[in-house]
Scaffold this active site. Structure first.
Site, mmCIF file in Angstrom:
data_model
loop_
_atom_site.group_PDB
_atom_site.id
_atom_site.type_symbol
_atom_site.label_atom_id
_atom_site.label_comp_id
_atom_site.label_asym_id
_atom_site.label_seq_id
_atom_site.Cartn_x
_atom_site.Cartn_y
_atom_site.Cartn_z
ATOM 1 N N HIS A 44 0.862 -1.256 -0.227
ATOM 2 C CA HIS A 44 0.130 -0.117 -0.067
ATOM 3 C C HIS A 44 0.696 1.172 -0.054
ATOM 4 O O HIS A 44 1.624 1.466 0.999
ATOM 5 C CB HIS A 44 -0.956 -0.020 1.212
ATOM 6 C CG HIS A 44 -1.906 1.087 1.489
ATOM 7 N ND1 HIS A 44 -2.007 1.897 2.374
ATOM 8 C CD2 HIS A 44 -2.860 1.507 0.743
ATOM 9 C CE1 HIS A 44 -2.582 2.714 2.218
ATOM 10 N NE2 HIS A 44 -3.302 2.740 1.163
ATOM 11 N N ARG A 45 0.811 1.851 -1.156
ATOM 12 C CA ARG A 45 1.668 3.176 -1.229
ATOM 13 C C ARG A 45 3.326 2.977 -1.156
ATOM 14 O O ARG A 45 3.938 3.581 -0.595
ATOM 15 C CB ARG A 45 1.336 4.498 -0.472
ATOM 16 C CG ARG A 45 -0.129 4.697 -0.207
ATOM 17 C CD ARG A 45 -0.435 5.828 0.768
ATOM 18 N NE ARG A 45 -1.796 5.788 1.145
ATOM 19 C CZ ARG A 45 -2.345 6.346 2.191
ATOM 20 N NH1 ARG A 45 -1.523 7.360 2.755
ATOM 21 N NH2 ARG A 45 -3.766 6.199 2.359
ATOM 22 N N GLU A 71 0.921 -0.456 -4.770
ATOM 23 C CA GLU A 71 -0.311 0.568 -5.125
ATOM 24 C C GLU A 71 0.221 1.943 -4.967
ATOM 25 O O GLU A 71 1.027 2.555 -4.187
ATOM 26 C CB GLU A 71 -1.265 0.448 -3.795
ATOM 27 C CG GLU A 71 -2.561 1.036 -4.001
ATOM 28 C CD GLU A 71 -2.539 2.231 -3.296
ATOM 29 O OE1 GLU A 71 -3.685 3.160 -3.654
ATOM 30 O OE2 GLU A 71 -1.824 2.637 -2.676
ATOM 31 N N ASP A 73 -0.689 6.207 -5.774
ATOM 32 C CA ASP A 73 -2.051 7.121 -6.004
ATOM 33 C C ASP A 73 -1.360 8.240 -7.049
ATOM 34 O O ASP A 73 -0.379 8.971 -7.064
ATOM 35 C CB ASP A 73 -2.279 7.865 -4.519
ATOM 36 C CG ASP A 73 -2.786 6.996 -3.450
ATOM 37 O OD1 ASP A 73 -3.724 6.278 -3.553
ATOM 38 O OD2 ASP A 73 -1.952 6.944 -2.543
ATOM 39 N N HIS A 86 -0.695 10.794 -2.183
ATOM 40 C CA HIS A 86 -1.934 10.648 -2.186
ATOM 41 C C HIS A 86 -2.816 11.632 -1.660
ATOM 42 O O HIS A 86 -4.009 11.565 -1.947
ATOM 43 C CB HIS A 86 -2.017 9.788 -0.518
ATOM 44 C CG HIS A 86 -3.186 9.334 0.160
ATOM 45 N ND1 HIS A 86 -4.037 10.142 1.176
ATOM 46 C CD2 HIS A 86 -3.871 8.247 -0.069
ATOM 47 C CE1 HIS A 86 -4.980 9.615 1.379
ATOM 48 N NE2 HIS A 86 -5.067 8.556 0.660
ATOM 49 N N GLU A 145 -4.263 4.093 -8.386
ATOM 50 C CA GLU A 145 -5.696 4.606 -8.108
ATOM 51 C C GLU A 145 -5.447 6.070 -8.553
ATOM 52 O O GLU A 145 -4.557 6.845 -8.152
ATOM 53 C CB GLU A 145 -5.618 4.731 -6.387
ATOM 54 C CG GLU A 145 -6.897 5.370 -5.811
ATOM 55 C CD GLU A 145 -6.959 5.497 -4.358
ATOM 56 O OE1 GLU A 145 -7.588 6.169 -3.879
ATOM 57 O OE2 GLU A 145 -6.295 4.772 -3.600
ATOM 58 N N LYS A 147 -6.659 9.390 -7.712
ATOM 59 C CA LYS A 147 -7.070 9.990 -6.650
ATOM 60 C C LYS A 147 -7.759 11.347 -6.766
ATOM 61 O O LYS A 147 -7.114 12.172 -7.488
ATOM 62 C CB LYS A 147 -5.892 10.232 -5.597
ATOM 63 C CG LYS A 147 -6.039 10.903 -4.473
ATOM 64 C CD LYS A 147 -6.662 9.998 -3.363
ATOM 65 C CE LYS A 147 -5.992 8.673 -3.126
ATOM 66 N NZ LYS A 147 -6.870 7.923 -2.055
ATOM 67 N N ASP A 274 0.318 -1.963 4.439
ATOM 68 C CA ASP A 274 1.419 -1.256 4.987
ATOM 69 C C ASP A 274 2.674 -1.961 5.211
ATOM 70 O O ASP A 274 3.742 -1.529 5.194
ATOM 71 C CB ASP A 274 1.347 -0.186 5.914
ATOM 72 C CG ASP A 274 0.025 0.842 5.522
ATOM 73 O OD1 ASP A 274 -0.568 0.902 4.264
ATOM 74 O OD2 ASP A 274 -0.417 1.467 6.583
#
Length: 282
Positions: A44-45, A71, A73, A86, A145, A147, A274
């Site tokens: 995640h990120r 992932e 953003d 993000h 994603e 955003k 994360d």
């Protein structure tokens, strides 16, 4: 009607010109051959529990920790460039203030995007979408994603064009998935690249009293391949109904082993976390 995400197998690689692929691409495709039998690990990120989110440092660490996907953003700068960050403001994760869309790419690249996390990451930059694609293509999957796309008219087309320019719009060539909480944006992207797998992010505001309904799933199945909800919106019945609609589910954001175990018991298809090390047992 959506086009289902097709996976490359070793045999199909041979048929398409095995000897023209690099060793990294061959290994990547071989790993992907086992996709359907393996729960996917999505950093995640990047590995954002250990490095500043949405930076090359976090993405590199996610790769090193053997995540299947990172992932990212994506937002747009004042001069129409795509960057990975993000928040719609730069205050939390850089040494600047204000909205992402009020800055040019050059101005954003002059910011420090690492010190807020730890001084050892001082000087980390906000990466561009192109930089991420060029660095990780053929090495790790990328979950993109969109955003707050309502702030950036035309962002779907720019993302699509960037993928097309790199021949990354063919799902058999690269593991790319595009998702958003803005489901109209997901539909627009799907219309642009119907063969590219897309997902709908689902938060509490998009559920019906904490439940993803059959009506929701029937609608999503018209264009999406993934339903990626807040983990707390899932239970066994919901996961089963997602699968009955021929959709996959990658819930977010998992930060402890208890949730990993629970979600695996439900039979989810991937976990967005994360902390990629939580799934070292795979």
């Amino acid at each position: 009607m959506k086009k289902m995400f097709q996976r490359v197998t070793i045999l199909s690689i041979a048929a398409m010109g095995f000897f023209f692929l690099s060793p990294m691409e061959i290994a990547f495709a071989a790993q992907d051959n086992n996709y359907e039998n393996t729960i996917q690990l999505i950093a995640h990120r990047g590995s954002s529990g250990h490095a500043p989110e949405n930076t090359i440092a976090a993405y590199d660490l996610g790769f090193e920790q053997k995540a299947d996907y990172i992932e990212i953003d994506i937002q747009m700068t004042k001069d129409g460039e795509l960057v990975s960050i993000h928040d719609t403001t730069i205050d939390r994760t850089t040494d600047g203030t204000g909205s992402v869309g009020d800055y040019t790419l050059e101005e954003l690249r002059n910011l420090d995007a690492g010190s807020w996390f730890d001084q050892s990451f001082a000087g980390e930059k906000i990466p561009t979408f192109e930089e991420i694609l060029d660095r990780y293509r053929g090495k790790i999957g990328i979950l993109i994603e969109l955003k707050s796309p309502g702030l950036y008219p035309g962002v779907e087309q720019k993302v699509a064009n960037t993928l097309i320019e790199r021949n990354m719009d063919k799902p058999n060539n690269h593991k790319i998935v595009v998702q958003s909480f803005n489901h109209d944006s997901v539909k627009r992207f799907h219309d642009l690249l119907p063969s590219m797998p897309v997902g709908v992010l689902v938060g509490y505001g998009q559920a019906d009293e904490g439940k993803i309904t059959d009506e929701h799933l029937e609608e999503y199945a018209e264009y999406a391949d993934y339903v990626n909800p807040n983990k707390e919106l899932l239970d066994q019945d919901t996961v089963d109904r997602i699968h009955q609609n021929e959709l996959k589910t990658w819930p977010y954001t998992v930060v402890d082993q208890e949730w990993v175990d629970q979600l695996m018991e439900y039979g989810v298809d991937g976990i967005i976390t994360d902390y990629p090390e939580l799934m070292d047992f795979r």
